[in-house]
Design a protein around this motif. Structure first.
Motif, PDB file in Angstrom:
ATOM      1  N   LYS A   1      48.199 -10.669  31.828  1.00  0.00           N
ATOM      2  CA  LYS A   1      46.797 -11.054  31.745  1.00  0.00           C
ATOM      3  C   LYS A   1      46.666 -12.537  32.079  1.00  0.00           C
ATOM      4  O   LYS A   1      47.628 -13.296  31.985  1.00  0.00           O
ATOM      5  N   GLU A   2      45.460 -12.945  32.478  1.00  0.00           N
ATOM      6  CA  GLU A   2      45.211 -14.341  32.814  1.00  0.00           C
ATOM      7  C   GLU A   2      45.138 -15.194  31.545  1.00  0.00           C
ATOM      8  O   GLU A   2      44.432 -14.836  30.592  1.00  0.00           O
ATOM      9  N   PRO A   3      45.827 -16.326  31.501  1.00  0.00           N
ATOM     10  CA  PRO A   3      45.603 -17.265  30.389  1.00  0.00           C
ATOM     11  C   PRO A   3      44.235 -17.909  30.546  1.00  0.00           C
ATOM     12  O   PRO A   3      43.682 -17.964  31.652  1.00  0.00           O
TER      13      PRO A   3
ATOM     14  N   ASN B   1      48.800 -13.925  16.875  1.00  0.00           N
ATOM     15  CA  ASN B   1      48.226 -12.828  16.104  1.00  0.00           C
ATOM     16  C   ASN B   1      48.522 -11.498  16.791  1.00  0.00           C
ATOM     17  O   ASN B   1      48.369 -11.382  18.010  1.00  0.00           O
ATOM     18  N   TYR B   2      48.922 -10.503  16.001  1.00  0.00           N
ATOM     19  CA  TYR B   2      49.160  -9.174  16.573  1.00  0.00           C
ATOM     20  C   TYR B   2      48.967  -8.111  15.509  1.00  0.00           C
ATOM     21  O   TYR B   2      48.905  -8.403  14.304  1.00  0.00           O
TER      22      TYR B   2
ATOM     23  N   ALA C   1      50.431  -9.026  20.934  1.00  0.00           N
ATOM     24  CA  ALA C   1      50.089 -10.379  20.481  1.00  0.00           C
ATOM     25  C   ALA C   1      49.037 -11.062  21.338  1.00  0.00           C
ATOM     26  O   ALA C   1      48.963 -10.876  22.564  1.00  0.00           O
ATOM     27  N   ILE C   2      48.230 -11.874  20.659  1.00  0.00           N
ATOM     28  CA  ILE C   2      47.362 -12.861  21.278  1.00  0.00           C
ATOM     29  C   ILE C   2      47.838 -14.228  20.792  1.00  0.00           C
ATOM     30  O   ILE C   2      48.071 -14.426  19.606  1.00  0.00           O
TER      31      ILE C   2
ATOM     32  N   PRO D   1      50.566  -8.283  27.665  1.00  0.00           N
ATOM     33  CA  PRO D   1      50.019  -7.158  28.436  1.00  0.00           C
ATOM     34  C   PRO D   1      49.533  -5.983  27.604  1.00  0.00           C
ATOM     35  O   PRO D   1      48.568  -5.316  27.985  1.00  0.00           O
ATOM     36  N   GLU D   2      50.174  -5.706  26.463  1.00  0.00           N
ATOM     37  CA  GLU D   2      49.788  -4.549  25.669  1.00  0.00           C
ATOM     38  C   GLU D   2      48.741  -4.864  24.606  1.00  0.00           C
ATOM     39  O   GLU D   2      48.387  -4.005  23.793  1.00  0.00           O
ATOM     40  N   SER D   3      48.223  -6.071  24.612  1.00  0.00           N
ATOM     41  CA  SER D   3      47.218  -6.443  23.621  1.00  0.00           C
ATOM     42  C   SER D   3      45.885  -5.758  23.925  1.00  0.00           C
ATOM     43  O   SER D   3      45.379  -5.817  25.047  1.00  0.00           O
ATOM     44  N   THR D   4      45.333  -5.104  22.914  1.00  0.00           N
ATOM     45  CA  THR D   4      44.007  -4.491  23.026  1.00  0.00           C
ATOM     46  C   THR D   4      43.023  -5.143  22.062  1.00  0.00           C
ATOM     47  O   THR D   4      41.881  -4.700  21.943  1.00  0.00           O
TER      48      THR D   4
END
Length: 257
Positions: free
Chosen positions: A175-177, A204-205, A213-214, A229-232
């Protein structure tokens, strides 16, 4: 090759013997003054107060001296002039930079050659935050993930994004930062002082799911965010919760003094 807690997170082989600034030291030199309490990760005094001496940002052991220095010379040196004017006390100079408030997105009218520099610098900060949190002993599941084959593959892809100006996704779609500017009143709300600016970070996850994680970092008038990538999780919702936590933590520490 498996890296250990004592190895450099970039080259993986040399000892992590450098004091690596998660947020570039060049930002501190232009904007910040003295940190009043060594136990805090944020609440540095604004450099506009000439009575305060300069000092330093938190700097965990993340990299070897060679890799840390190369990031500083190749990438981080560009950041201060992109984020702030030479005269940090001039509101008019700030308005000319092009960064716009948090609610409206990360970038405005930066030239095409500048936007990638901002994104790579934002990614570098977030990547170092991720490793700093993994190494501080408070997120063992994140540390375990980063030592797994999947975690190492993701880590190398994130590093490629940071180090390669012409990066193209391979098997991992990143994902884009993002990099936002916050208003002075927002920064003051976090520190509860108009002449202080925040610096803090977090990962955070979802429970026991570090792949989701974010990563956030706030420093001065800016916030970096990057989702794995797997963060929703909702980036904005998670950011709002974290900033509220910082403000409450600062308020509690002020009342305890």
């Amino acid at each position: 090759m498996t890296k250990t807690h004592s190895n450099c997170i970039k080259c993986l082989t040399k000892p992590a013997d450098a004091d690596s600034h998660v947020v570039p030291n060049s930002i501190r030199k232009r904007l910040y003054g003295e940190k009043k309490n060594a136990s805090k990760k944020f609440s540095f005094s604004y450099v506009g107060r000439p009575d305060l001496p300069t000092q330093d940002f938190p700097k965990p052991k993340l990299m070897c001296r060679e890799c840390d220095s190369k990031f500083g010379s190749d990438l981080e040196k560009t950041l201060p002039q992109l984020l702030m004017p030479a005269d940090v006390d001039s509101p008019e100079s700030w308005n000319e930079l092009g960064l716009i408030p948090l609610d409206h997105g990360p970038f405005k009218d930066y030239p095409p050659k500048v936007k990638p520099l901002l994104k790579r610098n934002a990614a570098l900060i977030a990547w170092k935050v991720m490793h700093a949190v993994a190494r501080d002993g408070k997120a063992p599941d994140l540390s375990k993930f980063l030592h797994s084959p999947d975690g190492q593959a993701l880590d190398r892809e994130m590093l490629s994004f940071i180090t390669q100006p012409d990066w193209k996704p391979s098997t991992i779609s990143l994902k884009e930062p993002v990099l936002w500017k916050i208003e002075p009143k927002t920064a003051a709300a976090l520190t509860r002082e108009e002449d202080e600016l925040p610096i803090s970070w977090t990962v955070n996850y979802e429970p026991q799911q570090p792949k989701t994680a974010i990563i956030f970092a706030v420093f001065g008038f800016w916030i970096v965010g990057w989702q794995l990538p797997e963060s929703t999780l909702s980036l904005h919702d998670q950011l709002a919760h974290w900033l509220l936590y910082i403000a409450k933590q600062k308020a509690a520490s002020s009342q305890a003094v």
